[in-house]
Design an enzyme around this catalytic site. Structure first.
Site, PDB file in Angstrom:
ATOM      1  CG  PHE A   1      -1.865  -1.254   1.089  1.00 43.29           C
ATOM      2  CD1 PHE A   1      -2.804  -1.910   0.443  1.00 43.29           C
ATOM      3  CD2 PHE A   1      -1.310  -1.857   2.413  1.00 43.29           C
ATOM      4  CE1 PHE A   1      -3.179  -2.805   0.335  1.00 43.29           C
ATOM      5  CE2 PHE A   1      -2.377  -3.891   2.762  1.00 43.29           C
ATOM      6  CZ  PHE A   1      -3.370  -3.400   1.668  1.00 43.29           C
TER       7      PHE A   1
ATOM      8  CB  THR B   1       1.867  -1.110  -8.618  1.00 45.93           C
ATOM      9  OG1 THR B   1       2.314  -1.900  -7.472  1.00 45.93           O
ATOM     10  CG2 THR B   1       1.206  -1.320 -10.096  1.00 45.93           C
TER      11      THR B   1
ATOM     12  CD  GLU C   1       3.515  -7.273  -6.976  1.00 49.90           C
ATOM     13  OE1 GLU C   1       3.346  -8.009  -6.147  1.00 49.90           O
ATOM     14  OE2 GLU C   1       2.179  -6.531  -6.278  1.00 49.90           O
ATOM     15  CB  ALA C   2      11.009  -6.989  -8.727  1.00 44.54           C
TER      16      ALA C   2
ATOM     17  CB  CYS D   1       0.873   3.912  10.409  1.00 44.77           C
ATOM     18  SG  CYS D   1       0.206   2.967  11.719  1.00 44.77           S
TER      19      CYS D   1
ATOM     20  CB  CYS E   1      -0.979   5.336  14.853  1.00 42.99           C
ATOM     21  SG  CYS E   1       0.785   5.842  14.110  1.00 42.99           S
TER      22      CYS E   1
ATOM     23  CB  CYS F   1       1.653   0.793  15.712  1.00 44.89           C
ATOM     24  SG  CYS F   1       0.846   2.192  15.182  1.00 44.89           S
TER      25      CYS F   1
HETATM   26 ZN    ZN Z   1       1.342   3.356  13.231  1.00 39.57          ZN
END
Ligand code: ZN
Length: 180
Positions: free
Chosen positions: A15, A19, A85-86, A141, A144, A176
Site C-alpha cells: 500500500f 505499482t 512484484e519483483a 499506518c 495511527c 505500531c
Molecule cells: Zn502507527
C-alpha cells in the site's frame, strides 16, 4: 555522450504506491515515444493477468511470465522494461536486469523489500544493490496515521507468499508493528 542503460528500483511495504509509481514512470516513457514493456510474475493474478493494476485501479498492459528468463525474449524490441512484484521472481532476475542495463535499456523494478515478518523478500536486496536509482516508498499506518514501512498480515497463514490485499494485510509504522 552515449546513451547509457540504468536500473531503477521502487521498493516499500504494501500500500505504499509502488505499482502506481511504476505505472507513472512507464506512462512518461510512452509520452516520450519510447517503446515499453511491463512484466509481472505469474504468482500474482489479482485483478488481471494481462495488466498491472495499482491499488487505486490505474492499469497498464503487462506480460504475465513464469520465469525471469522470458524477459530476454523481448530484449531487442523495447527501450524500457518495467517489472512489477519483483520479489516473486527467481534469482536469475538479477542478471537479467544487469544484462538489459548493460545493453542500454532502462529497467524499472517495483517490489516489496520485506515480507510480513519484516524479513528481506526474494532477491529484492540484491536488486536494490544493483540499482542506479532507488526509492523506498512508505504507506500510511492504519492504526495511527504515521508513515508506514511495515506490512502486517491479518490472517493466520504462515507461508511467505499469500496473495491478498486489504483483506489480508495492513501497513503499519515501526511503533505500531513492534507493539503487536
Ligand atoms: Zn502507527
Amino acid at each position: 555522450m552515449n546513451k547509457t542503460g540504468k536500473i531503477e528500483v521502487i521498493c516499500g511495504c504494501m500500500f505504499s504506491g509502488k505499482t502506481e509509481e511504476l505505472i507513472r514512470r512507464i506512462r512518461r516513457a510512452q509520452i516520450a515515444k519510447m517503446s515499453v514493456i511491463v512484466f509481472k510474475p505469474k504468482v500474482d493474478s489479482r485483478y488481471s493477468i494481462t495488466q498491472i493494476v495499482s491499488h487505486n485501479k490505474i492499469k497498464i498492459d503487462s506480460q504475465c511470465i513464469t520465469s525471469s528468463n522470458d524477459i530476454l525474449n523481448y530484449s531487442t524490441e523495447y527501450d524500457v522494461f518495467g517489472i512489477d512484484e519483483a520479489q516473486f521472481f527467481d534469482k536469475n532476475i538479477i542478471n537479467i536486469c544487469k544484462k538489459l542495463a548493460n545493453i542500454g535499456k532502462r529497467v524499472i523494478i517495483a517490489g516489496l523489500d520485506k515480507d510480513y515478518k519484516s524479513e528481506p523478500f526474494g532477491f529484492m536486496p540484491q536488486l536494490m544493490c544493483e540499482a542506479d536509482y532507488l526509492v523506498k516508498l512508505r504507506a500510511i499506518c492504519v492504526k495511527c496515521g504515521n508513515s508506514a514501512s511495515y506490512t502486517k498480515r491479518t490472517t493466520k497463514e504462515i507461508d511467505q507468499v499469500v496473495i491478498g490485499e486489504l483483506d489480508k494485510y495492513q501497513a503499519l509504522c515501526r511503533n505500531c508493528y513492534n507493539n503487536l
